[in-house]
Enzyme design. Structure first.
Site, short mmCIF file in Angstrom:
data_model
loop_
_atom_site.label_atom_id
_atom_site.label_comp_id
_atom_site.label_asym_id
_atom_site.label_seq_id
_atom_site.Cartn_x
_atom_site.Cartn_y
_atom_site.Cartn_z
N LYS A 22 -6.48 -16.96 -8.48
CA LYS A 22 -7.19 -15.88 -8.83
C LYS A 22 -6.50 -14.29 -8.69
O LYS A 22 -6.40 -13.67 -9.32
CB LYS A 22 -8.61 -15.81 -8.29
CG LYS A 22 -9.47 -14.54 -8.65
CD LYS A 22 -10.63 -14.24 -8.02
CE LYS A 22 -11.16 -12.95 -8.32
NZ LYS A 22 -12.40 -12.68 -7.60
N ASN A 23 -6.01 -14.16 -7.28
CA ASN A 23 -5.90 -12.82 -7.03
C ASN A 23 -4.27 -12.65 -7.74
O ASN A 23 -3.98 -11.41 -7.82
CB ASN A 23 -5.77 -12.60 -5.59
CG ASN A 23 -6.98 -12.46 -4.73
OD1 ASN A 23 -7.95 -12.16 -5.82
ND2 ASN A 23 -7.39 -12.59 -3.75
N ARG A 97 -13.30 -5.65 -10.88
CA ARG A 97 -12.45 -4.87 -10.02
C ARG A 97 -11.15 -5.18 -10.24
O ARG A 97 -10.43 -4.12 -10.27
CB ARG A 97 -12.77 -5.41 -8.62
CG ARG A 97 -12.15 -4.30 -7.64
CD ARG A 97 -12.61 -4.29 -6.33
NE ARG A 97 -11.95 -3.24 -5.62
CZ ARG A 97 -12.24 -2.02 -5.47
NH1 ARG A 97 -13.46 -1.70 -6.30
NH2 ARG A 97 -11.57 -0.88 -4.71
N ASP A 121 -17.25 -7.63 -5.91
CA ASP A 121 -17.95 -7.96 -4.82
C ASP A 121 -18.57 -6.83 -3.83
O ASP A 121 -17.81 -5.98 -3.50
CB ASP A 121 -17.22 -8.86 -3.57
CG ASP A 121 -17.13 -10.27 -4.25
OD1 ASP A 121 -17.90 -10.52 -5.03
OD2 ASP A 121 -16.19 -11.12 -3.93
N ASP A 320 -10.16 -13.11 3.14
CA ASP A 320 -11.03 -13.99 2.15
C ASP A 320 -11.37 -15.19 2.63
O ASP A 320 -12.22 -15.89 2.06
CB ASP A 320 -10.31 -14.16 0.87
CG ASP A 320 -10.29 -12.92 -0.07
OD1 ASP A 320 -11.21 -12.18 0.04
OD2 ASP A 320 -9.37 -13.12 -0.83
N MET A 342 -11.49 -5.51 7.86
CA MET A 342 -11.13 -4.86 6.80
C MET A 342 -12.19 -4.47 5.90
O MET A 342 -12.04 -3.42 5.06
CB MET A 342 -10.02 -5.79 5.89
CG MET A 342 -8.66 -5.78 6.84
SD MET A 342 -7.56 -7.26 5.99
CE MET A 342 -7.22 -6.23 4.62
#
Length: 438
Positions: A22-23, A97, A121, A320, A342
């Site tokens: 996904k990223n 985002r 998120d 994540d 983070m």
């Protein structure tokens, strides 16, 4: 609002293949705006966030052709810049985002890029300063409409510059790199993110004719070029999904094989799971997890002190996967501290695990101490709501290991990051049912 009904306590067995990352997809798809030539991309995950970005590109005038499952061509030869100033774009852009990464390519190629304040998120503050400070250093003028929460950057011609990023932001680095490849002169980015997905972006841009050196390090040097051409690109498998399936296997005492994982791009992920006692075996480019019928034991540090697992920019452990690790620790033999450095709200799902019987002390917004049950007391089924993508999958894993039937609401959050998750889990023996419209 969609719902999962999960009958837990069953062992799973079989093979599962991770989806495309996904990223990586969110970066790569934005990069198609950098050229008028055709780009072919394979292994694109069929998930809500990626599909939203594809729709946004369509509305921008990008010609998109689906060739087959996960395979598309993109051609941005007639980009509709008027869409950027429409009320429709303000609505479309704020729902995702990843849409922030269209700004760099648009600024580089067309001299302007706009974006509404993006959502995503609710895991704490996620600043955009790195993105826009980078554009400003390249010579862009920045403006922000507080009433509409609308950002804009404009420049007649970007010029290369030296910059030391104040944070190794993955999306920030990607955005600046995409702007810099068409800038005049040389751009040097220090403290750049160096995640495998960013490396994939840089390699793709180089195939398109960019001149980026230092790929894989935190010091990138970009020599600007006049234009870029087309290319073919294949996404890596999603490392977050791979980590999720490792955790699922351990929590359900299941024997699973995760196929085609691109092992060399996983970094410290296998070793972090080994630290909490999980056997992670490499079989070619697959991961095999044997059934942990006797449980798994958390390692201590060599001086006997309690293990702390924390996140860090690559090559550190990805944030994540911390919620997955925390969930898996609830049934470990031993204790550990999970330190989420983070994002300050990402541990706020632990109350749901506590309701299921987990022993977790939330020390502060960033740290939780987990005291493992060693499977002597199973988690109990409950009804809960998914707060974000990663916490949602962590709760799903907890439910699959728990005794009884659990209900998870707001599963659209999970669908944003995981492709056909219910069907894929059923294929390896999970008792999971999707209830729509509840």
């Amino acid at each position: 609002m969609g719902t999962f009904k999960i009958e837990g306590g069953h062992q799973l067995k079989g093979k599962i293949q991770p989806q495309g990352a996904k990223n990586e997809a969110l970066q790569i798809l934005c990069a198609v705006l950098l050229t008028a030539e055709e780009i072919k991309i394979d292994n694109i995950p069929d998930i809500i966030d990626v599909n939203k970005l594809i729709e946004l590109l369509k509305k921008l005038g990008v010609k998109i052709n689906k060739l087959g499952k996960g395979s598309y061509t993109f051609k941005a030869d007639e980009v509709n810049l008027k869409y950027l100033e429409s009320a429709e774009f303000k609505e479309d852009g704020k729902g995702l985002r990843g849409s922030i990464m269209i700004v760099g390519p648009l600024l580089a190629r067309f001299g302007k890029g706009y974006i509404p304040k993006p959502g995503g998120d609710k895991i704490g503050r996620r600043r955009l300063d790195t993105h826009f400070e980078g554009f400003i250093k390249l010579g862009a003028e920045f403006r922000y409409n507080k009433e509409d929460l609308f950002y804009g950057v404009e420049a007649k011609k970007l010029k290369g510059a030296y910059m030391l990023l104040d944070e190794a932001s993955v999306t920030g680095t990607a955005n600046i790199v995409m702007a810099a490849v068409l800038a005049e002169g040389t751009t040097t980015i220090y403290n750049a993110a160096c995640e495998p997905y960013l490396q994939q972006l840089c390699k793709m841009l180089n195939r398109m004719g960019a001149k980026i050196s230092g790929v894989g390090s935190n010091l990138l040097v970009i020599e600007g070029v006049d234009s870029l051409g087309g290319t073919n690109h294949r996404m890596l498998p999603d490392m977050i999904e791979i980590g999720s399936w490792i955790g699922l296997a351990a929590m359900t005492k299941s024997e699973l094989t995760i196929t085609n994982v691109s092992w060399d791009d996983l970094g410290v992920i296998p070793n972090v799971f080994r630290k909490i006692g999980i056997t992670v075996e490499r079989q070619g480019d697959d991961i095999h997890i044997p059934a942990h019928t006797d449980g798994y034991e958390v390692q201590s540090y060599i001086d006997g002190s309690i293990l702390t697992i924390s996140d860090a920019p690559w090559p550190g452990f990805t944030p994540d996967l911390l919620s997955i690790i925390l969930t898996v620790l609830t049934q470990a033999r031993g204790s550990a501290i999970v330190h989420q450095k983070m994002f300050e709200s990402r541990l706020f799902f632990v109350d749901k695990l506590i309701d299921m019987g987990a022993k977790i002390i939330l020390c502060d917004p960033h740290r939780a101490t987990v005291i493992g049950h060693d499977f002597k007391s199973t988690l109990k089924a409950t009804t809960m709501t998914s707060p974000d993508i990663r916490a949602g999958v962590s709760l799903l894993i907890a439910a699959l290991s728990a005794k009884g039937t659990s209900i998870i609401h707001n599963i659209e959050q999970i669908d944003r990051g995981y492709e056909n998750i219910a069907e894929r889990l059923r294929a390896i023996g999970a008792k999971i049912e999707r209830l729509e419209g509840n």
